[in-house]
Design a protein around this motif. Structure first.
Motif, PDB file in Angstrom:
ATOM      1  N   MET A 215      -5.895  44.075  37.788  1.00  0.00           N
ATOM      2  CA  MET A 215      -4.706  43.465  38.043  1.00  0.00           C
ATOM      3  C   MET A 215      -3.654  44.442  37.767  1.00  0.00           C
ATOM      4  O   MET A 215      -3.477  45.086  36.810  1.00  0.00           O
ATOM      5  N   THR A 216      -2.691  44.668  39.006  1.00  0.00           N
ATOM      6  CA  THR A 216      -1.455  45.474  38.626  1.00  0.00           C
ATOM      7  C   THR A 216      -0.234  44.969  38.003  1.00  0.00           C
ATOM      8  O   THR A 216      -0.190  43.675  37.960  1.00  0.00           O
ATOM      9  N   LEU A 217       0.528  45.802  37.840  1.00  0.00           N
ATOM     10  CA  LEU A 217       1.738  45.225  37.210  1.00  0.00           C
ATOM     11  C   LEU A 217       2.636  44.383  37.936  1.00  0.00           C
ATOM     12  O   LEU A 217       3.228  43.337  37.712  1.00  0.00           O
ATOM     13  N   GLU A 218       2.736  44.804  39.259  1.00  0.00           N
ATOM     14  CA  GLU A 218       3.308  43.804  40.306  1.00  0.00           C
ATOM     15  C   GLU A 218       2.765  42.495  40.486  1.00  0.00           C
ATOM     16  O   GLU A 218       3.412  41.413  40.495  1.00  0.00           O
ATOM     17  N   GLN A 219       1.449  42.411  40.451  1.00  0.00           N
ATOM     18  CA  GLN A 219       0.801  41.173  40.479  1.00  0.00           C
ATOM     19  C   GLN A 219       0.896  40.393  39.289  1.00  0.00           C
ATOM     20  O   GLN A 219       1.082  39.267  39.335  1.00  0.00           O
ATOM     21  N   LEU A 220       0.949  40.822  38.076  1.00  0.00           N
ATOM     22  CA  LEU A 220       1.273  40.368  36.787  1.00  0.00           C
ATOM     23  C   LEU A 220       2.491  39.740  36.934  1.00  0.00           C
ATOM     24  O   LEU A 220       2.849  38.666  36.573  1.00  0.00           O
ATOM     25  N   GLY A 221       3.648  40.571  37.520  1.00  0.00           N
ATOM     26  CA  GLY A 221       4.977  40.188  37.406  1.00  0.00           C
ATOM     27  C   GLY A 221       4.980  38.986  38.681  1.00  0.00           C
ATOM     28  O   GLY A 221       6.117  38.005  38.310  1.00  0.00           O
ATOM     29  N   LYS A 222       4.449  38.974  39.577  1.00  0.00           N
ATOM     30  CA  LYS A 222       4.513  37.735  40.478  1.00  0.00           C
ATOM     31  C   LYS A 222       3.793  36.683  39.895  1.00  0.00           C
ATOM     32  O   LYS A 222       4.403  35.607  40.025  1.00  0.00           O
ATOM     33  N   GLU A 223       2.908  36.534  38.938  1.00  0.00           N
ATOM     34  CA  GLU A 223       2.335  35.614  38.223  1.00  0.00           C
ATOM     35  C   GLU A 223       3.342  35.069  37.212  1.00  0.00           C
ATOM     36  O   GLU A 223       3.354  33.901  37.136  1.00  0.00           O
ATOM     37  N   TYR A 224       3.999  35.952  36.539  1.00  0.00           N
ATOM     38  CA  TYR A 224       5.267  35.473  35.624  1.00  0.00           C
ATOM     39  C   TYR A 224       6.218  34.570  36.530  1.00  0.00           C
ATOM     40  O   TYR A 224       6.651  33.767  36.012  1.00  0.00           O
ATOM     41  N   LEU A 225       6.600  35.024  37.840  1.00  0.00           N
ATOM     42  CA  LEU A 225       7.366  34.428  38.503  1.00  0.00           C
ATOM     43  C   LEU A 225       7.217  33.045  38.895  1.00  0.00           C
ATOM     44  O   LEU A 225       7.959  32.148  39.098  1.00  0.00           O
ATOM     45  N   LYS A 226       5.678  33.130  39.146  1.00  0.00           N
ATOM     46  CA  LYS A 226       5.272  31.449  39.674  1.00  0.00           C
ATOM     47  C   LYS A 226       5.424  30.689  38.269  1.00  0.00           C
ATOM     48  O   LYS A 226       5.770  29.663  38.594  1.00  0.00           O
ATOM     49  N   GLN A 227       5.186  31.403  37.253  1.00  0.00           N
ATOM     50  CA  GLN A 227       5.136  30.500  36.078  1.00  0.00           C
ATOM     51  C   GLN A 227       6.594  30.017  35.855  1.00  0.00           C
ATOM     52  O   GLN A 227       6.883  29.010  35.269  1.00  0.00           O
ATOM     53  N   ALA A 228       7.657  30.886  36.021  1.00  0.00           N
ATOM     54  CA  ALA A 228       8.970  30.546  36.040  1.00  0.00           C
ATOM     55  C   ALA A 228       9.223  29.244  36.810  1.00  0.00           C
ATOM     56  O   ALA A 228       9.934  28.490  36.637  1.00  0.00           O
ATOM     57  N   ASP A 229       8.939  29.768  38.023  1.00  0.00           N
ATOM     58  CA  ASP A 229       9.210  28.450  39.053  1.00  0.00           C
ATOM     59  C   ASP A 229       8.680  26.945  38.493  1.00  0.00           C
ATOM     60  O   ASP A 229       9.191  25.803  38.757  1.00  0.00           O
ATOM     61  N   ASP A 230       7.128  27.082  37.961  1.00  0.00           N
ATOM     62  CA  ASP A 230       6.807  25.836  37.315  1.00  0.00           C
ATOM     63  C   ASP A 230       7.444  25.574  36.357  1.00  0.00           C
ATOM     64  O   ASP A 230       7.662  24.203  36.155  1.00  0.00           O
ATOM     65  N   LEU A 231       8.136  26.035  35.287  1.00  0.00           N
ATOM     66  CA  LEU A 231       8.804  25.686  34.323  1.00  0.00           C
ATOM     67  C   LEU A 231      10.269  25.253  34.745  1.00  0.00           C
ATOM     68  O   LEU A 231      10.769  24.020  34.202  1.00  0.00           O
ATOM     69  N   LYS A 232      10.680  25.694  35.938  1.00  0.00           N
ATOM     70  CA  LYS A 232      12.086  25.074  36.324  1.00  0.00           C
ATOM     71  C   LYS A 232      11.785  23.729  36.964  1.00  0.00           C
ATOM     72  O   LYS A 232      12.492  23.039  36.703  1.00  0.00           O
ATOM     73  N   ARG A 233      10.548  23.350  37.714  1.00  0.00           N
ATOM     74  CA  ARG A 233      10.185  22.205  38.084  1.00  0.00           C
ATOM     75  C   ARG A 233      10.165  21.382  37.090  1.00  0.00           C
ATOM     76  O   ARG A 233      10.464  20.112  37.123  1.00  0.00           O
ATOM     77  N   MET A 234       9.508  21.648  35.799  1.00  0.00           N
ATOM     78  CA  MET A 234       9.193  21.046  34.563  1.00  0.00           C
ATOM     79  C   MET A 234      10.732  20.781  34.146  1.00  0.00           C
ATOM     80  O   MET A 234      11.025  19.251  33.522  1.00  0.00           O
ATOM     81  N   ILE A 235      11.667  21.530  34.065  1.00  0.00           N
ATOM     82  CA  ILE A 235      13.251  21.301  33.895  1.00  0.00           C
ATOM     83  C   ILE A 235      13.596  20.305  34.433  1.00  0.00           C
ATOM     84  O   ILE A 235      14.496  19.292  34.250  1.00  0.00           O
ATOM     85  N   GLU A 236      13.528  20.207  35.753  1.00  0.00           N
ATOM     86  CA  GLU A 236      14.189  19.544  36.821  1.00  0.00           C
ATOM     87  C   GLU A 236      13.536  17.951  36.404  1.00  0.00           C
ATOM     88  O   GLU A 236      14.215  16.997  36.730  1.00  0.00           O
ATOM     89  N   GLY A 237      12.410  17.857  36.363  1.00  0.00           N
ATOM     90  CA  GLY A 237      11.641  16.589  35.970  1.00  0.00           C
ATOM     91  C   GLY A 237      12.284  15.954  34.737  1.00  0.00           C
ATOM     92  O   GLY A 237      12.549  14.650  34.625  1.00  0.00           O
ATOM     93  N   TYR A 238      12.561  16.521  33.779  1.00  0.00           N
ATOM     94  CA  TYR A 238      13.091  16.117  32.581  1.00  0.00           C
ATOM     95  C   TYR A 238      14.588  15.868  32.700  1.00  0.00           C
ATOM     96  O   TYR A 238      14.949  14.738  31.976  1.00  0.00           O
TER      97      TYR A 238
END
Length: 79
Positions: free
Chosen positions: A1-24
């Motif tokens: 896995m490259t750093l760019e791919q890892l970074g994209k995974e982090y950004l995906k997780q950030a989007d998931d967290l944002k959706r959780m915040i919206e739910g709360y």
């Protein structure tokens, strides 16, 4: 896995967290007392996690980029 791919995974997780915040945030409307306090605490923690995850993701994606997003201040410039 490259750093760019890892970074994209982090950004995906950030989007998931944002959706959780919206739910709360939706749950806040009907909450009172200690329940509202707990929801607000969860939102604060999730917001900090989302921010940190997004910052890390952007740094990893742009790690090998030649473009610097940092501000250049006068004290750092050479005449």
């Amino acid at each position: 896995m490259t750093l760019e791919q890892l970074g994209k995974e982090y950004l995906k997780q950030a989007d998931d967290l944002k959706r959780m915040i919206e739910g709360y945030s939706v749950l806040k409307k009907g909450a009172k007392g200690i329940e509202l306090y707990d929801i607000n605490n969860r939102i604060v923690v999730l917001s900090e996690m989302e921010r940190d995850t997004r910052i890390t993701g952007k740094q990893l994606v742009e790690y090998y980029s030649n473009i610097s997003t940092k501000k250049v201040y006068r004290s750092h410039r050479f005449n």
